[in-house]
Design a protein around this motif. Structure first.
Motif, mmCIF file in Angstrom:
data_model
loop_
_atom_site.group_PDB
_atom_site.id
_atom_site.type_symbol
_atom_site.label_atom_id
_atom_site.label_comp_id
_atom_site.label_asym_id
_atom_site.label_seq_id
_atom_site.Cartn_x
_atom_site.Cartn_y
_atom_site.Cartn_z
ATOM 1 N N ARG A 1 0.817 -1.074 -0.068
ATOM 2 C CA ARG A 1 -0.067 0.049 -0.145
ATOM 3 C C ARG A 1 0.916 1.278 0.058
ATOM 4 N N LEU A 2 1.710 1.439 0.897
ATOM 5 C CA LEU A 2 2.678 2.503 0.869
ATOM 6 C C LEU A 2 3.611 2.585 -0.427
ATOM 7 N N VAL B 1 9.834 3.283 2.556
ATOM 8 C CA VAL B 1 8.557 2.844 3.292
ATOM 9 C C VAL B 1 8.737 2.187 4.558
ATOM 10 N N GLY C 1 3.291 1.609 11.543
ATOM 11 C CA GLY C 1 1.669 1.322 11.381
ATOM 12 C C GLY C 1 1.452 0.032 11.887
ATOM 13 N N PRO D 1 7.688 4.029 8.125
ATOM 14 C CA PRO D 1 6.053 4.175 8.014
ATOM 15 C C PRO D 1 5.619 2.816 8.188
ATOM 16 N N ALA E 1 2.543 1.868 -3.121
ATOM 17 C CA ALA E 1 1.771 2.480 -4.231
ATOM 18 C C ALA E 1 1.713 4.063 -3.818
ATOM 19 N N ALA E 2 1.364 4.367 -2.396
ATOM 20 C CA ALA E 2 1.390 5.723 -2.166
ATOM 21 C C ALA E 2 2.567 6.689 -2.573
ATOM 22 N N ARG E 3 3.640 6.003 -2.565
ATOM 23 C CA ARG E 3 4.890 6.703 -3.130
ATOM 24 C C ARG E 3 4.597 7.228 -4.718
ATOM 25 N N ARG E 4 4.002 6.401 -5.458
ATOM 26 C CA ARG E 4 3.578 6.777 -6.612
ATOM 27 C C ARG E 4 2.691 8.086 -6.720
ATOM 28 N N LEU E 5 1.863 8.015 -5.632
ATOM 29 C CA LEU E 5 1.160 9.271 -5.478
ATOM 30 C C LEU E 5 1.639 10.564 -5.331
#
Lengths: 371, 605
Positions: free
Chosen positions: A183-184, A204, A211, A207, A186-190
């Motif tokens: 998930r994280l 990541v 989490g 974090p 993927a968030a890097r891509r954002l």
């Protein structure tokens, strides 16, 4: 309405065989596999266990472990072959397949060879050996697929229950961690950063750990609020006896095992081991008094469980017997290179492993829910 | 049943008490609702009931909390487990075992109940909560509503006298929320369970409450009273109360039904005032962002969608969003002209020519594992447009957003954002075309301080240093540079993540469930910010369960069900035609078509 009339969705649980029986069955097959290097027998073992897994695997995530273990087994086989090719093999052989350029090594590395002649005998020997290891791994995978380790841990005696829960929670930690990492990343891509590569993984890391820690604390709070760790008051005498029995028993087990493994201790080894095991079991039983817990629908150890565990053990015992009486059939020679023959009786013994496929009714397919 | 005696809680390292002077009693068999803005200590009060505060969280609790006669000072949470059942905000964090049936049994096993009793209660609870068909499912494979019901069931099986719930419906779609609340209602009525629950979405729960405890501000003593009494003074209140206060209704209505009975005079006043120009200006300002789009093109898009309500299909050329729908076709056409003429000077100033679509999705299908997450979706997003994606949990809303940002490659069909295929575009390039604020905005935040986070965002986006910090100051005044992102509240985190995403100035902004955990004030700020962005020409797509938010913000609503688009059209038409997606104001003032209290207020002004 009795529980039995409640419809088909109940049956998957009612017909479940004790997880311990499945683990005994699978591990016994693994033990059987270590007794032979005959590829035909090993292939037969793999097929038998795979057939039972195919018919009786559980619909839990742990069942996916079978594929993972099969892949791992294949990798082990390949690595064994690559090593045999690259590092050579002590097996004397005459059928030279090809010759790799040999790397000269300094004198202190005597006995190690890099490259050189690759013989068919060496390859076949490595293949047999690798296949044995691979079969062992596949059997462990089968145990996972038939009864997840979490289910097995639930059958622990009361005194070990809380340890068992801790282990189960720890076992689910890894899949959660992997999901978090995905998930994280993927968030890097954002954020406009590359989501692949090692650097992305490292960044990541913190974090993800944060989490995971937060989730663990939340779970601990939930478990506490639901009564995890409630204990009953027991008299001090019982507590002390429990401690003495458990510690003494474990010491006995250690000493007994040492006695068994050393040449001199043949006389006292076995009795000491047995006494230790008995004391430890008594300690566990007594320790269970402190625990208030009851168990919801424990898996019964019934006739089916005996049959499942028995069939696995019989395979292991018969293969061991065959290995002692007729080692040539179970270990086909590679020098001179001969095609392995299928020894009839050991092969028939392995077919016993298929017994669970017929005595255990199949779990129904997970019914589609309307909601 | 629950008694707070002058309780104050101070956490370690905090400057002052988080809650102070909490002194109230919850009698047996009541459903008591705990309300208040974010950060007033609602979770602390709930935690004090189960004993997790202070035994588990640390900190100092002064005063005395007793539950069923047991003092939480002398009883640890595990010793209260047989009288208090607690369900936290995230049901997944609550699950200890991996199947539904084991989860229901877990609490009873800890308490040492007899196997026959456990078996009977598990069966009863499965029936009570409608979970019988799911009994052997892994908990990870359940939908949000099912998880919440399993979590409630798992604390019900030990037959606690008190049930404590922290935001049980905030992650759920309207239908699943109804389901959970119906269960609570049944427990209170049939079993006499005492329920204490905290919830931000008051419109869902207020009419179930026997009494309300309001925490008005951090550290302020609570106000206790009947729902109507407390709502009259509460800073947080649902739209029905806002409308009641606006119209001066007495007694203050709490349900749509009560409000409708008193609403006839208001409807008349609104009907007369709509004839004037008020409604048009209100609608004009609301829909300003969508103006750059020629009505013909929009109607073609809607025409493609087959499953819209029959009323919409009959109109060959549906009117553009919001205006025509309200007062019938005649006025609609009139106001359409007026509105277009007033706004036409703005069109050339728009950053993108009106004809280009920011995003185009054509025949998109996505298959995940064995499930069709999306099936043959067609969607276009034009500049300045705000689209609300709605539908059940698991309907494919998040998958659609993930496709738009390239996290999920399409199985079939095409997705184009700003002329590029998102899943083939390099991330640094992509952030200038599209930005997504994920469901948990904390996923986007890595750094230790707000300042570092902003500096990193500027670097990532290739923006001038200070761009992100300026955005943060604008969205979130009063945040200091050295604040740790994890110390921010839900609303502040969302604002920071939004600022990070906006640093690259993407023309398309996606938000997944942005109002989860936000109170009404934070939501109002978010609405203002998003409206401003839409007016600047940003296209916004938000996936949400919050019908009130969609009504406030969206020009267009797209309803998804099982991966299909089942309706696509202007907000007014879609939400009015659906009982579960209609906002409260719409229900109260039907058959007139009003969506929000703000509109009504402007029309009456």
């Amino acid at each position: 309405m009795t529980p039995a009339d409640r419809g088909p969705h109940l049956s998957s649980r009612r017909i479940a065989v004790h997880p311990g029986a499945w683990w005994i069955w699978a591990l016994a097959l693994g033990v059987g596999a270590t007794r032979t290097t005959n590829p035909l027998l090993l292939a037969l073992l793999i097929s038998a266990s795979a057939y039972v897994v195919a018919t009786h695997r559980t619909p839990t995530p742990a069942a996916r472990a079978y594929t993972a273990f099969a892949k791992l087994a294949f990798a082990v086989l390949l690595i064994r072959l690559v090593f045999a090719v690259a590092l050579g093999s002590p097996i004397p052989g005459t059928h030279i397949l090809f010759t790799l350029p040999e790397v000269p090594l300094p004198h202190w590395a005597q006995g190690i060879r890099l490259g050189g002649k690759v013989t068919a005998e060496a390859l076949v020997f490595a293949g047999y050996d690798g296949l044995k290891l691979a079969t062992l791994l596949i059997c462990v995978g089968a145990a996972n697929a038939l009864a997840g380790p979490a289910r097995l841990l639930k059958s622990l005696p009361g005194a070990l229950y809380e340890t068992g829960v801790a282990v189960v929670v720890a076992l689910t930690f890894a899949p959660h961690l992997i999901a978090d990492v995905q998930r994280l990343r993927a968030a890097r891509r954002l954020r406009g950063r590359p989501d692949r590569g090692v650097r992305g993984l490292l960044q990541v890391g913190l974090p993800v750990l944060e989490g995971a820690l937060e989730r663990s604390v939340a779970l601990a709070a939930a478990m506490e609020a639901r009564g995890y760790g409630r204990t009953a008051e027991v008299p001090a005498g019982v507590r002390r006896t429990t401690a003495a029995l458990t510690l003494g028993g474990l010491l006995g087990v250690c000493a007994g095992t040492y006695g068994l493994l050393t040449a001199e201790g043949g006389t006292y080894g076995i009795p000491l081991l047995l006494a230790g095991v008995a004391a430890a079991l008594a300690g566990l039983r007594l320790g269970g008094r402190r625990s208030l817990r009851t168990r919801y629908r424990p898996d019964p150890w019934d006739a089916r469980a005996w049959l499942v565990a028995g069939s696995g053990t019989a395979v292991a015992a018969l293969l061991s017997l065959a290995a002692a009486r007729d080692p040539d059939a179970l270990h086909p020679g590679v020098v001179p290179l001969v095609a392995p023959a299928l020894p009839l009786w050991p092969a028939a013994a392995i077919l016993l492993a298929l017994l669970p496929a017929f005595v255990v009714p199949q779990a129904p397919q997970d019914p589609k829910e309307p909601s | 049943m629950i008694r707070f005696e002058d309780v104050s809680v101070t956490y370690d390292g905090a400057a002052g008490p988080t809650v102070r002077g909490v002194d109230f009693e919850v009698p047996e068999g009541e459903l008591v609702l705990l309300v208040g803005p974010s950060g007033v200590g609602k979770s602390t009060v709930l935690g004090a009931v189960s004993g997790l505060v202070p035994h588990f969280t640390g900190g100092t609790l002064r005063g005395r909390v007793t539950v069923a006669g047991r003092d939480t000072r002398t009883h640890k949470p595990r010793a209260l487990a047989d009288v208090v059942g607690t369900v936290g905000q995230d049901p997944l964090a609550h699950f200890v075992t991996d199947t539904v049936e084991d989860e229901l049994a877990y609490g009873m096993e800890s308490l040492g109940l007899a196997p026959e009793v456990m078996r009977r209660r598990v069966e009863e609870t499965l029936d009570l909560l409608g979970l019988a068909g799911l009994r052997s499912r892994p908990v990870a494979a359940l939908s949000g509503g099912q998880r919440q019901r399993v979590a409630i069931g798992s604390v019900l099986t030990p037959h606690p006298q008190v049930l404590v719930l922290d935001e049980p419906t905030s992650a759920l779609d309207p239908a699943a929320a109804e389901e959970v609340l119906a269960v609570l209602q049944r427990l209170v009525h049939d079993l006499g369970t005492t329920v204490l629950l905290a919830e931000h979405r008051l419109e869902r729960v207020i009419h179930y409450a026997d009494r309300v405890v309001l925490l008005p501000a951090p550290g302020a003593p609570p106000i206790v009273g009947t729902p109507a009494e407390v709502m009259a003074v509460s800073p947080v209140h649902p739209p029905v109360v806002a409308l009641g206060r606006l119209a001066g209704w007495s007694p203050l209505p709490l349900t749509v039904r009560d409000a409708r009975r008193q609403a006839a005079p208001l409807r008349e006043r609104l009907a007369t005032s709509t004839a004037g120009s008020h409604a048009d200006t209100a609608a004009g300002s609301r829909a300003a962002g969508a103006m750059g789009v020629p009505p013909l093109e929009r109607s073609r898009e809607w025409g493609r969608v087959g499953a819209a309500a029959p009323g919409e299909r009959r109109q060959a050329n549906p009117p553009p969003p919001r205006t025509g729908a309200r007062t019938g076709t005649g006025t609609g056409r009139r106001s359409l002209f007026r509105r277009r003429s007033t706004l036409s000077p703005e069109a050339p100033q728009a950053p993108h020519p009106p004809q280009t679509n920011i995003a185009e999705i054509h025949a998109l299908s996505v298959r995940r594992a064995t499930i069709d997450a999306l099936r043959h979706i067609d969607l276009t997003v034009t500049p300045g447009e705000t689209i609300a994606l709605m539908g059940r949990n698991g309907a494919g809303k998040s998958t659609l957003l993930s496709c738009l940002v390239g996290l999920v490659p399409p199985t079939r069909g095409t997705v184009r954002v700003g002329g590029a295929e998102p899943h083939r575009t390099a991330p640094p390039d992509l952030v200038r075309r599209v930005g997504l604020v994920p469901q948990d905005p904390r996923d986007l935040l890595y750094a230790d301080t707000v300042a570092e986070e902003c500096a990193a965002a500027d670097r990532d986006a290739g923006a001038a240093p200070g761009t992100c910090r300026a955005l943060v100051s604008e969205l979130l005044p009063g945040i200091t540079d050295d604040t740790h992102p994890r110390d921010l509240s839900e609303g502040q985190c969302l604002a920071l993540a939004l600022a990070v995403v906006l640093t690259a100035r993407p023309p398309l902004l996606l938000l997944d469930e942005p109002t989860r955990g936000l109170d009404y004030a934070a939501k109002a700020r978010l609405v203002t910010v998003l409206r401003g962005l839409a007016a600047e020409g940003h296209a916004i797509v938000l996936a949400t369960h919050d019908v009130e938010l969609a009504a406030e913000l969206a020009h267009r609503v797209v309803l998804l069900a099982e991966g299909d688009v089942i309706a696509d059209g202007p907000t007014a038409q879609i939400v009015v035609s659906s009982p579960s997606f209609a906002p409260q104001v719409t229900k109260i003032l039907a058959p007139q078509r009003w969506l929000t209290v703000t509109e009504v207020r402007e029309a009456l002004a």
